[in-house]
Design a protein around this motif. Structure first.
Motif, PDB file in Angstrom:
ATOM      1  N   ASP A  37      -0.322   4.302 -29.944  1.00 28.16           N
ATOM      2  CA  ASP A  37      -1.041   3.932 -28.727  1.00 28.16           C
ATOM      3  C   ASP A  37      -2.260   3.077 -29.065  1.00 28.16           C
ATOM      4  O   ASP A  37      -2.657   2.959 -30.225  1.00 28.16           O
ATOM      5  CB  ASP A  37      -1.427   5.169 -27.914  1.00 28.16           C
ATOM      6  CG  ASP A  37      -2.400   6.087 -28.640  1.00 28.16           C
ATOM      7  OD1 ASP A  37      -3.425   5.602 -29.151  1.00 28.16           O
ATOM      8  OD2 ASP A  37      -2.146   7.300 -28.690  1.00 28.16           O
ATOM      9  N   HIS A  38      -2.830   2.472 -28.034  1.00 30.55           N
ATOM     10  CA  HIS A  38      -3.933   1.517 -28.233  1.00 30.55           C
ATOM     11  C   HIS A  38      -5.167   2.157 -28.865  1.00 30.55           C
ATOM     12  O   HIS A  38      -5.803   1.552 -29.727  1.00 30.55           O
ATOM     13  CB  HIS A  38      -4.305   0.837 -26.916  1.00 30.55           C
ATOM     14  CG  HIS A  38      -3.235  -0.062 -26.389  1.00 30.55           C
ATOM     15  ND1 HIS A  38      -2.769  -1.158 -27.074  1.00 30.55           N
ATOM     16  CD2 HIS A  38      -2.516  -0.015 -25.250  1.00 30.55           C
ATOM     17  CE1 HIS A  38      -1.827  -1.753 -26.394  1.00 30.55           C
ATOM     18  NE2 HIS A  38      -1.643  -1.077 -25.269  1.00 30.55           N
ATOM     19  N   LYS A  39      -5.512   3.373 -28.459  1.00 29.89           N
ATOM     20  CA  LYS A  39      -6.692   4.025 -29.038  1.00 29.89           C
ATOM     21  C   LYS A  39      -6.514   4.202 -30.540  1.00 29.89           C
ATOM     22  O   LYS A  39      -7.384   3.819 -31.325  1.00 29.89           O
ATOM     23  CB  LYS A  39      -6.945   5.377 -28.375  1.00 29.89           C
ATOM     24  CG  LYS A  39      -8.139   6.125 -28.981  1.00 29.89           C
ATOM     25  CD  LYS A  39      -8.353   7.473 -28.346  1.00 29.89           C
ATOM     26  CE  LYS A  39      -7.685   8.543 -29.136  1.00 29.89           C
ATOM     27  NZ  LYS A  39      -8.059   9.905 -28.723  1.00 29.89           N
ATOM     28  N   ARG A  64     -13.862  -0.993 -28.688  1.00 30.36           N
ATOM     29  CA  ARG A  64     -12.608  -0.903 -27.943  1.00 30.36           C
ATOM     30  C   ARG A  64     -12.001   0.496 -28.024  1.00 30.36           C
ATOM     31  O   ARG A  64     -11.437   0.983 -27.036  1.00 30.36           O
ATOM     32  CB  ARG A  64     -11.635  -1.976 -28.423  1.00 30.36           C
ATOM     33  CG  ARG A  64     -12.133  -3.363 -27.986  1.00 30.36           C
ATOM     34  CD  ARG A  64     -11.101  -4.426 -28.185  1.00 30.36           C
ATOM     35  NE  ARG A  64     -11.205  -4.976 -29.528  1.00 30.36           N
ATOM     36  CZ  ARG A  64     -10.336  -5.829 -30.047  1.00 30.36           C
ATOM     37  NH1 ARG A  64      -9.280  -6.214 -29.359  1.00 30.36           N
ATOM     38  NH2 ARG A  64     -10.506  -6.296 -31.256  1.00 30.36           N
ATOM     39  N   GLU A  67     -13.813   2.568 -25.528  1.00 26.53           N
ATOM     40  CA  GLU A  67     -13.369   2.221 -24.173  1.00 26.53           C
ATOM     41  C   GLU A  67     -12.026   2.850 -23.839  1.00 26.53           C
ATOM     42  O   GLU A  67     -11.731   3.112 -22.671  1.00 26.53           O
ATOM     43  CB  GLU A  67     -13.289   0.697 -24.013  1.00 26.53           C
ATOM     44  CG  GLU A  67     -14.642   0.023 -23.987  1.00 26.53           C
ATOM     45  CD  GLU A  67     -14.575  -1.495 -24.063  1.00 26.53           C
ATOM     46  OE1 GLU A  67     -13.466  -2.058 -24.244  1.00 26.53           O
ATOM     47  OE2 GLU A  67     -15.641  -2.133 -23.956  1.00 26.53           O
ATOM     48  N   LEU A  68     -11.224   3.110 -24.859  1.00 24.89           N
ATOM     49  CA  LEU A  68      -9.906   3.716 -24.660  1.00 24.89           C
ATOM     50  C   LEU A  68      -9.938   5.237 -24.789  1.00 24.89           C
ATOM     51  O   LEU A  68      -8.897   5.882 -24.840  1.00 24.89           O
ATOM     52  CB  LEU A  68      -8.904   3.121 -25.646  1.00 24.89           C
ATOM     53  CG  LEU A  68      -8.563   1.655 -25.375  1.00 24.89           C
ATOM     54  CD1 LEU A  68      -7.828   1.041 -26.551  1.00 24.89           C
ATOM     55  CD2 LEU A  68      -7.732   1.543 -24.094  1.00 24.89           C
TER      56      LEU A  68
END
Length: 106
Positions: A37-39, A64, A67-68
């Motif tokens: 996942d992005h995180k 970032r 933010e996630l």
């Protein structure tokens, strides 16, 4: 948290539009190419940024990841777990750069 891009990066993208588009495409494609996942992707990239001693990239990926939904503790853990790989001086520098980002969020 403002996600401002560094002036130098913006300048390169404006001067070399096709190159800038290729960079964006590469980031998008690599993000979509697997199950991470992005995180967690940004936590991995944070550790890699520390390894190459890139203060700007450490700031960017720390911001970032936060933010996630990453916690400051996750940012710091992503760094300390690579100590035996990249060495304490690199980790110490990266921790100070993450401190910059975490302090900006308070």
């Amino acid at each position: 948290m403002a996600d401002e891009l560094p002036d130098h990066y913006v300048s390169i993208r404006e001067r070399y539009k096709e190159f800038g588009n290729a960079l964006s495409d590469l980031g998008r494609i690599t993000d979509q190419s697997g199950p991470i996942d992005h995180k967690h992707s940004h936590l991995i990239q944070l550790a890699a940024s520390a390894a190459i001693r890139s203060e700007g990239a450490v700031h960017s990926h720390a911001r970032r990841a936060l933010e996630l939904g990453a916690s400051p503790e996750e940012l710091y853990h992503a760094l300390i777990i690579v100590t035996s790989t990249i060495g304490f001086p690199n980790v110490a520098a990266a921790i100070s750069w993450v401190d910059d980002v975490v302090m900006d969020t308070k």
